[in-house]
Design a protein around this motif. Sequence first.
Motif, PDB file in Angstrom:
ATOM      1  N   THR A 153     101.431  15.217  22.519  1.00 21.24           N
ATOM      2  CA  THR A 153     100.986  16.622  22.423  1.00 21.24           C
ATOM      3  C   THR A 153      99.469  16.685  22.377  1.00 21.24           C
ATOM      4  O   THR A 153      98.835  16.029  21.549  1.00 21.24           O
ATOM      5  N   ASP A 154      98.882  17.484  23.245  1.00 24.42           N
ATOM      6  CA  ASP A 154      97.437  17.679  23.208  1.00 24.42           C
ATOM      7  C   ASP A 154      97.118  18.650  22.072  1.00 24.42           C
ATOM      8  O   ASP A 154      97.793  19.670  21.913  1.00 24.42           O
ATOM      9  N   LEU A 155      96.124  18.288  21.248  1.00 19.97           N
ATOM     10  CA  LEU A 155      95.810  19.094  20.068  1.00 19.97           C
ATOM     11  C   LEU A 155      94.652  20.049  20.349  1.00 19.97           C
ATOM     12  O   LEU A 155      93.842  19.808  21.243  1.00 19.97           O
ATOM     13  N   GLU A 156      94.591  21.110  19.544  1.00 22.71           N
ATOM     14  CA  GLU A 156      93.517  22.100  19.695  1.00 22.71           C
ATOM     15  C   GLU A 156      92.164  21.457  19.438  1.00 22.71           C
ATOM     16  O   GLU A 156      92.001  20.670  18.504  1.00 22.71           O
ATOM     17  N   LYS A 157      91.217  21.816  20.275  1.00 25.76           N
ATOM     18  CA  LYS A 157      89.838  21.344  20.099  1.00 25.76           C
ATOM     19  C   LYS A 157      88.921  22.488  20.471  1.00 25.76           C
ATOM     20  O   LYS A 157      89.409  23.603  20.659  1.00 25.76           O
TER      21      LYS A 157
ATOM     22  N   ARG B 133      96.660  28.653  24.249  1.00 24.14           N
ATOM     23  CA  ARG B 133      96.933  27.865  25.452  1.00 24.14           C
ATOM     24  C   ARG B 133      95.847  28.110  26.500  1.00 24.14           C
ATOM     25  O   ARG B 133      95.226  29.172  26.541  1.00 24.14           O
ATOM     26  N   ILE B 134      95.654  27.091  27.344  1.00 27.36           N
ATOM     27  CA  ILE B 134      94.859  27.266  28.559  1.00 27.36           C
ATOM     28  C   ILE B 134      95.777  27.852  29.607  1.00 27.36           C
ATOM     29  O   ILE B 134      96.933  27.437  29.738  1.00 27.36           O
ATOM     30  N   GLU B 135      95.284  28.842  30.327  1.00 25.35           N
ATOM     31  CA  GLU B 135      96.038  29.363  31.467  1.00 25.35           C
ATOM     32  C   GLU B 135      95.233  29.119  32.731  1.00 25.35           C
ATOM     33  O   GLU B 135      94.021  29.319  32.740  1.00 25.35           O
TER      34      GLU B 135
ATOM     35  N   LYS C 287      98.639  22.040  16.758  1.00 22.12           N
ATOM     36  CA  LYS C 287      98.067  21.431  15.557  1.00 22.12           C
ATOM     37  C   LYS C 287      99.026  20.311  15.169  1.00 22.12           C
ATOM     38  O   LYS C 287     100.247  20.460  15.341  1.00 22.12           O
ATOM     39  N   ALA C 288      98.487  19.237  14.609  1.00 22.99           N
ATOM     40  CA  ALA C 288      99.335  18.079  14.298  1.00 22.99           C
ATOM     41  C   ALA C 288     100.502  18.482  13.382  1.00 22.99           C
ATOM     42  O   ALA C 288     101.645  18.084  13.610  1.00 22.99           O
ATOM     43  N   GLU C 289     100.238  19.319  12.357  1.00 23.36           N
ATOM     44  CA  GLU C 289     101.309  19.727  11.423  1.00 23.36           C
ATOM     45  C   GLU C 289     102.350  20.596  12.112  1.00 23.36           C
ATOM     46  O   GLU C 289     103.523  20.597  11.733  1.00 23.36           O
ATOM     47  N   GLU C 290     101.890  21.344  13.098  1.00 24.78           N
ATOM     48  CA  GLU C 290     102.802  22.233  13.824  1.00 24.78           C
ATOM     49  C   GLU C 290     103.922  21.424  14.495  1.00 24.78           C
ATOM     50  O   GLU C 290     105.085  21.847  14.526  1.00 24.78           O
TER      51      GLU C 290
ATOM     52  N   PHE D 119      94.564  14.337  20.249  1.00 26.29           N
ATOM     53  CA  PHE D 119      95.832  14.228  20.972  1.00 26.29           C
ATOM     54  C   PHE D 119      96.740  13.432  20.039  1.00 26.29           C
ATOM     55  O   PHE D 119      96.271  12.515  19.362  1.00 26.29           O
ATOM     56  N   ALA D 120      98.029  13.800  19.985  1.00 27.38           N
ATOM     57  CA  ALA D 120      98.921  13.076  19.068  1.00 27.38           C
ATOM     58  C   ALA D 120     100.140  12.509  19.790  1.00 27.38           C
ATOM     59  O   ALA D 120     100.728  13.166  20.651  1.00 27.38           O
TER      60      ALA D 120
END
Length: 323
Positions: A194-198, A250-252, A289-292, A315-316
Motif C-alpha cells: 500500500t502506498d502511504l500518504e505523503k 487519492r490521486i486522480e 495511512k499505515a494504521e488504516e 509505502f507499507a
Amino acid sequence: MLTYQTLPSRHVSEFAASVSEGLLKPGQRELPSKYLYDEVGSALFEAICLLPEYGLTRADARLLQAHAAKIVERLPSRIHVAELGSGSGKKTRWILEALSQRQKTYYFPIEISPSALAACEKELGQIDLVSIVGYEQPYLEGLCAVAQGRDENDHLLVLFLGSTIGNFDRAAGEEFLREIREILQTGDALLLGTDLEKSVETQLRAYNDAAGVTAAFNLNLLARINRELGADFDLTCFEHEARWNFEERRIEMHLRSMRRQGVKIPAANVRVMLNEGETIWTESSHKYKAEEVVGMAERTGFRCEGQWVDEEWPFAQNLLIAG
Ligand code: AVJ
C-alpha cells in the motif's frame, strides 16, 4: 440500428461496452483504468516505475528485498504463492528465493496479459525448487482455481503488490479483500502493498513527471481506443492532468479536452461532444495511512501480522493472515 458483426473477439466487445458506458455517463465522464494496460501502456508503465519522481515501485522492491526472510518466517509451512497481477515478476524473486530456502514452492502468477505472464515466467523460471504455473484469468477467478487445486495441507500466500489496491475506491477495496478472504482458508496469508500518504507535491510529481511518461501512459488510452475501436480522438487536443482529491485521499488522472470537440467511436456505436476544459477521469490511486490498513484487514476477516514501512518513500508491506 447499426450492428457490428465483425468484432474480432469478446474482449473487443467488452472494451467497447465499457468505453461507451463510461463516456456517456452523466456528469463526470470516465474510462476504466484497467484498459490503460495494453502492450504500449504496459511498456509505458514499466518506464514510469523507473522515473525518479515515482518512488513507489522502488520502495515496494526495497521492502521485499530487505524483509523477505522475516516475512517468510511468519508464514505457516507448506505454503505456495499466488500473485494477483504478476507484472514483470521482478519484485517477487525475493519472496520466492526466501521460501525456496526451506521448501519446494509452487508459484501461480494470475494475470490477464499473456505477454506479462510470459515475461514473468522468463524472469522467475530459473529459481531452484520453484515451479511456475501461470493462470491467464481475472484475479478472483484465477485465485479460485488455484485454491481449488491445492492439496489439503497446503497453505497459500497471496501477493497483491505495488499498491494496485489503490485503484479501487476505499469501499470497493475492502470488498475485494473480503472476496479474497472468502476464497482462502484460515491461516492463509495475503501480502498487501500500500502506498502511504505523503506531501501533496511529492504525490502530484509522481503522477506528472517532467519527462511526460505518465502523460503518454494516460493519453495512450485514447490512442488505444483509436486503434482497437476505430475512434478518431485527436491526441493533440487533450492534456494529461494529475489531481489530489483531498476528501477521498487519492490521486486522480484525467484527460482534459483543450477545446470543444466531437469524437466518433464506431465499434462502440458512440459519438460524444466534449466541452472545452471537460475531463475524462481515467484512474484513481488511493493513498493510505499505515494504521488504516490494520483496520481494513480487521474488517475483512484478516489480522495484520506485520507491517514494514520504507524510510525513503512512505509505502507499507502488510502481512495479513486470514482469521
Ligand atoms: C500500478 C495502479 C499502482 O496507481 O500508482 C502509475 C499506476 N498510474 N502512474 C499507481 C500508475 C500512473 C499505479 N498502479
